[in-house]
Design a protein around this motif. Structure first.
Motif, PDB file in Angstrom:
ATOM      1  N   GLY A 175      67.250 -78.361   0.651  1.00  0.00           N
ATOM      2  CA  GLY A 175      65.656 -78.950   0.402  1.00  0.00           C
ATOM      3  C   GLY A 175      64.731 -78.942   1.665  1.00  0.00           C
ATOM      4  O   GLY A 175      63.984 -79.711   1.798  1.00  0.00           O
ATOM      5  N   HIS A 199      65.771 -75.617  -5.315  1.00  0.00           N
ATOM      6  CA  HIS A 199      66.747 -76.692  -4.494  1.00  0.00           C
ATOM      7  C   HIS A 199      65.915 -77.873  -3.718  1.00  0.00           C
ATOM      8  O   HIS A 199      66.104 -78.575  -2.950  1.00  0.00           O
ATOM      9  CB  HIS A 199      67.361 -76.001  -3.476  1.00  0.00           C
ATOM     10  CG  HIS A 199      68.141 -74.786  -3.661  1.00  0.00           C
ATOM     11  ND1 HIS A 199      68.828 -74.515  -5.152  1.00  0.00           N
ATOM     12  CD2 HIS A 199      68.754 -73.914  -2.760  1.00  0.00           C
ATOM     13  CE1 HIS A 199      69.294 -73.473  -4.744  1.00  0.00           C
ATOM     14  NE2 HIS A 199      69.360 -72.872  -3.770  1.00  0.00           N
ATOM     15  N   SER A 200      64.605 -78.178  -4.577  1.00  0.00           N
ATOM     16  CA  SER A 200      63.561 -78.876  -4.037  1.00  0.00           C
ATOM     17  C   SER A 200      64.175 -80.324  -4.169  1.00  0.00           C
ATOM     18  O   SER A 200      64.120 -81.250  -3.260  1.00  0.00           O
ATOM     19  CB  SER A 200      62.261 -78.940  -4.437  1.00  0.00           C
ATOM     20  OG  SER A 200      61.557 -77.816  -4.174  1.00  0.00           O
ATOM     21  N   ASP A 201      65.012 -80.429  -5.241  1.00  0.00           N
ATOM     22  CA  ASP A 201      65.667 -81.981  -5.500  1.00  0.00           C
ATOM     23  C   ASP A 201      66.565 -82.360  -4.475  1.00  0.00           C
ATOM     24  O   ASP A 201      67.199 -83.311  -4.504  1.00  0.00           O
ATOM     25  CB  ASP A 201      65.848 -82.033  -6.913  1.00  0.00           C
ATOM     26  CG  ASP A 201      66.829 -80.823  -7.474  1.00  0.00           C
ATOM     27  OD1 ASP A 201      66.953 -79.982  -6.961  1.00  0.00           O
ATOM     28  OD2 ASP A 201      67.480 -81.004  -8.408  1.00  0.00           O
ATOM     29  N   ARG A 202      67.245 -81.198  -3.879  1.00  0.00           N
ATOM     30  CA  ARG A 202      68.347 -81.516  -2.975  1.00  0.00           C
ATOM     31  C   ARG A 202      67.776 -82.448  -1.902  1.00  0.00           C
ATOM     32  O   ARG A 202      68.540 -83.124  -0.926  1.00  0.00           O
ATOM     33  CB  ARG A 202      68.931 -80.176  -2.160  1.00  0.00           C
ATOM     34  CG  ARG A 202      69.933 -79.542  -3.173  1.00  0.00           C
ATOM     35  CD  ARG A 202      71.230 -80.373  -3.515  1.00  0.00           C
ATOM     36  NE  ARG A 202      71.778 -81.009  -2.165  1.00  0.00           N
ATOM     37  CZ  ARG A 202      72.674 -79.834  -1.611  1.00  0.00           C
ATOM     38  NH1 ARG A 202      72.867 -78.589  -1.733  1.00  0.00           N
ATOM     39  NH2 ARG A 202      73.070 -80.578  -0.326  1.00  0.00           N
ATOM     40  N   PRO A 204      65.511 -85.280  -2.199  1.00  0.00           N
ATOM     41  CA  PRO A 204      64.958 -86.242  -3.125  1.00  0.00           C
ATOM     42  C   PRO A 204      63.698 -86.956  -2.645  1.00  0.00           C
ATOM     43  O   PRO A 204      63.681 -88.236  -2.766  1.00  0.00           O
ATOM     44  CB  PRO A 204      65.947 -86.983  -3.740  1.00  0.00           C
ATOM     45  CG  PRO A 204      66.912 -87.116  -2.505  1.00  0.00           C
ATOM     46  CD  PRO A 204      66.843 -85.754  -1.775  1.00  0.00           C
ATOM     47  N   HIS A 209      57.901 -83.028  -2.298  1.00  0.00           N
ATOM     48  CA  HIS A 209      57.408 -82.424  -3.413  1.00  0.00           C
ATOM     49  C   HIS A 209      56.023 -82.307  -3.754  1.00  0.00           C
ATOM     50  O   HIS A 209      55.545 -81.096  -4.135  1.00  0.00           O
ATOM     51  CB  HIS A 209      58.118 -83.035  -4.944  1.00  0.00           C
ATOM     52  CG  HIS A 209      59.675 -83.044  -4.457  1.00  0.00           C
ATOM     53  ND1 HIS A 209      60.540 -83.988  -5.147  1.00  0.00           N
ATOM     54  CD2 HIS A 209      60.446 -82.431  -3.981  1.00  0.00           C
ATOM     55  CE1 HIS A 209      61.668 -83.810  -4.770  1.00  0.00           C
ATOM     56  NE2 HIS A 209      61.735 -82.997  -4.050  1.00  0.00           N
ATOM     57  N   PHE A 221      63.563 -78.141  -9.493  1.00  0.00           N
ATOM     58  CA  PHE A 221      64.887 -79.290  -9.481  1.00  0.00           C
ATOM     59  C   PHE A 221      65.896 -78.346 -10.126  1.00  0.00           C
ATOM     60  O   PHE A 221      65.854 -78.213 -11.315  1.00  0.00           O
ATOM     61  CB  PHE A 221      64.574 -80.471 -10.241  1.00  0.00           C
ATOM     62  CG  PHE A 221      63.125 -81.120  -9.473  1.00  0.00           C
ATOM     63  CD1 PHE A 221      62.992 -80.964  -8.182  1.00  0.00           C
ATOM     64  CD2 PHE A 221      62.396 -82.015 -10.471  1.00  0.00           C
ATOM     65  CE1 PHE A 221      61.754 -81.531  -7.579  1.00  0.00           C
ATOM     66  CE2 PHE A 221      61.316 -82.638  -9.636  1.00  0.00           C
ATOM     67  CZ  PHE A 221      61.128 -82.483  -8.230  1.00  0.00           C
ATOM     68  N   GLU A 232      71.611 -88.153 -11.968  1.00  0.00           N
ATOM     69  CA  GLU A 232      70.493 -87.730 -12.729  1.00  0.00           C
ATOM     70  C   GLU A 232      69.257 -88.782 -12.745  1.00  0.00           C
ATOM     71  O   GLU A 232      68.285 -88.163 -13.064  1.00  0.00           O
ATOM     72  CB  GLU A 232      70.982 -87.197 -14.038  1.00  0.00           C
ATOM     73  CG  GLU A 232      71.765 -86.063 -13.837  1.00  0.00           C
ATOM     74  CD  GLU A 232      72.237 -85.318 -15.474  1.00  0.00           C
ATOM     75  OE1 GLU A 232      72.325 -86.022 -16.459  1.00  0.00           O
ATOM     76  OE2 GLU A 232      72.847 -84.010 -15.513  1.00  0.00           O
ATOM     77  N   THR A 235      66.896 -87.456 -10.434  1.00  0.00           N
ATOM     78  CA  THR A 235      66.095 -86.447 -10.833  1.00  0.00           C
ATOM     79  C   THR A 235      64.850 -86.729 -11.779  1.00  0.00           C
ATOM     80  O   THR A 235      63.802 -86.348 -11.611  1.00  0.00           O
ATOM     81  CB  THR A 235      67.191 -85.406 -11.409  1.00  0.00           C
ATOM     82  OG1 THR A 235      68.135 -85.216 -10.712  1.00  0.00           O
ATOM     83  CG2 THR A 235      66.461 -83.919 -11.791  1.00  0.00           C
ATOM     84  N   LEU A 238      62.191 -88.330  -9.983  1.00  0.00           N
ATOM     85  CA  LEU A 238      61.789 -86.902  -9.131  1.00  0.00           C
ATOM     86  C   LEU A 238      60.545 -86.391 -10.358  1.00  0.00           C
ATOM     87  O   LEU A 238      59.566 -85.995  -9.875  1.00  0.00           O
ATOM     88  CB  LEU A 238      62.417 -86.050  -8.733  1.00  0.00           C
ATOM     89  CG  LEU A 238      63.379 -86.662  -7.596  1.00  0.00           C
ATOM     90  CD1 LEU A 238      64.535 -85.541  -7.108  1.00  0.00           C
ATOM     91  CD2 LEU A 238      62.405 -87.224  -6.404  1.00  0.00           C
ATOM     92  N   VAL A 253      63.011 -76.607 -13.906  1.00  0.00           N
ATOM     93  CA  VAL A 253      64.080 -77.380 -13.935  1.00  0.00           C
ATOM     94  C   VAL A 253      65.254 -76.457 -14.359  1.00  0.00           C
ATOM     95  O   VAL A 253      65.275 -75.781 -15.461  1.00  0.00           O
ATOM     96  CB  VAL A 253      64.032 -78.637 -14.811  1.00  0.00           C
ATOM     97  CG1 VAL A 253      65.736 -79.300 -14.835  1.00  0.00           C
ATOM     98  CG2 VAL A 253      63.225 -79.553 -14.389  1.00  0.00           C
TER      99      VAL A 253
END
Ligand code: ZN
Length: 307
Positions: A175, A199-202, A204, A209, A221, A232, A235, A238, A253
């Motif tokens: 990310g 991979h933006s949630d890597r 967080p 974002h 994500f 989760e 996530t 997020l 997602v």
């Protein structure tokens, strides 16, 4: 003006017909040998197992899957076409490259114009004489850096997008460098509303974002179920951040289950059905409405993928 379409391995599909979509997954991957020697779990060579796993996705309600395996990661267009004839799921293939560490020598020798030409050819005419056409362009960068070789591919992707209109998907390492990739794409005149930052949630970080979203790009994500990174519940927070700031139409997602140990067909888990049967159910339990679910998994993918 030609009609908007989504380009799949079996032909073009109308955007309104694609249904429930995972926007970043893998069916067949053969990473470079040195990588497989290090980490054999990453190699997904088996067509029969891919058909089985895609069958679980279909049985759960999945209807379209973007196969994110790039040229430098052992993409197999003919296998994808065969898999798609066995399971009634739309499969979108990828042109482009992952990250510099995987680039073969021949691409390092190419100019920006030559890479652009290759990407356009694979989207418009097909991949290496197979007739299978790619429906998205992949680019990538390394951890906290975009190498000169990666920059070359990014610039070529932007130019290929201007010619074809195809969507771009960005591999970010843990990310990082998503915003810098958008800077490069924008400098080359790419349409950022056709770009998804993977991979933006890597990473967080809700602020990161929102910065991506303010540029007009999609935030993706794709590590749902990968509790080794974060639960989760993270996530879900997020997702709430994105929705709370009014960007519900810019969120994708998926699961990026590019390891044998993630796939039921290889004896792993939780497999392709997880997001639909467990994660979406949890979103509904946590008071997300069904309109939001269909935005994330149907309308947003259809808008991002069409050209
Ligand atoms: Zn992936």
């Amino acid at each position: 003006m030609t009609m908007a379409k989504i380009r799949t391995v079996l032909g073009d599909v109308r955007p309104e017909d694609i249904g429930f979509t995972y926007t970043h997954e893998h069916l067949i991957s053969r990473p470079p040998k040195w990588k497989v020697d290090q980490d054999p779990d990453l190699e997904l060579p088996d067509k029969e197992k891919a058909i089985e796993e895609l069958g679980y996705f279909y049985a759960a309600g999945g209807r379209c899957l973007v196969e994110g395996t790039a040229i430098d990661y052992g993409r197999d267009p003919e296998a994808l076409r065969e898999i798609a004839t066995h399971v009634p799921v739309h499969v979108v293939a990828t042109t482009g490259f992952n990250k510099g560490a995987y680039y073969p020598d021949w691409v390092k020798k190419m100019s920006v114009d030559e890479v652009t030409e290759l990407l356009v050819e694979e989207i418009t005419n097909g991949i290496g004489g197979t007739g299978v056409r790619a429906g998205q362009i992949k680019i990538g960068s390394s951890y906290n850096v975009i190498t000169p070789e990666e920059e070359k591919i990014t610039r070529a992707a932007a130019r290929a997008q201007k010619i074809t209109g195809a969507p771009i998907w960005v591999h970010t390492e843990s990310g990082t460098m998503g915003l810098e990739q958008l800077d490069l794409l924008e400098a080359e005149g790419a349409d950022l509303s056709k770009v998804a930052v993977g991979h933006s949630d890597r990473n967080p970080d809700p602020h990161y974002h929102l910065e991506i979203l303010r540029r007009g790009a999609y935030v993706q994500f794709d590590c749902v179920s990968k509790v080794k990174y974060h639960p989760e519940s993270v996530t879900i927070e997020l997702i709430k951040n994105v929705l709370g700031h009014g960007y519900g139409d810019r969120l994708l997602v998926s699961g990026d289950m590019g390891r044998r140990s993630y796939l039921r067909a290889y004896g792993g888990g939780p497999g392709f059905e997880h997001i639909i049967t467990k994660f979406v159910k949890r979103l509904l339990d946590e008071d997300f409405c069904s309109e939001i679910i269909s935005k994330i998994f149907i309308e947003n993918p259809a808008r991002w993928l069409q050209f």
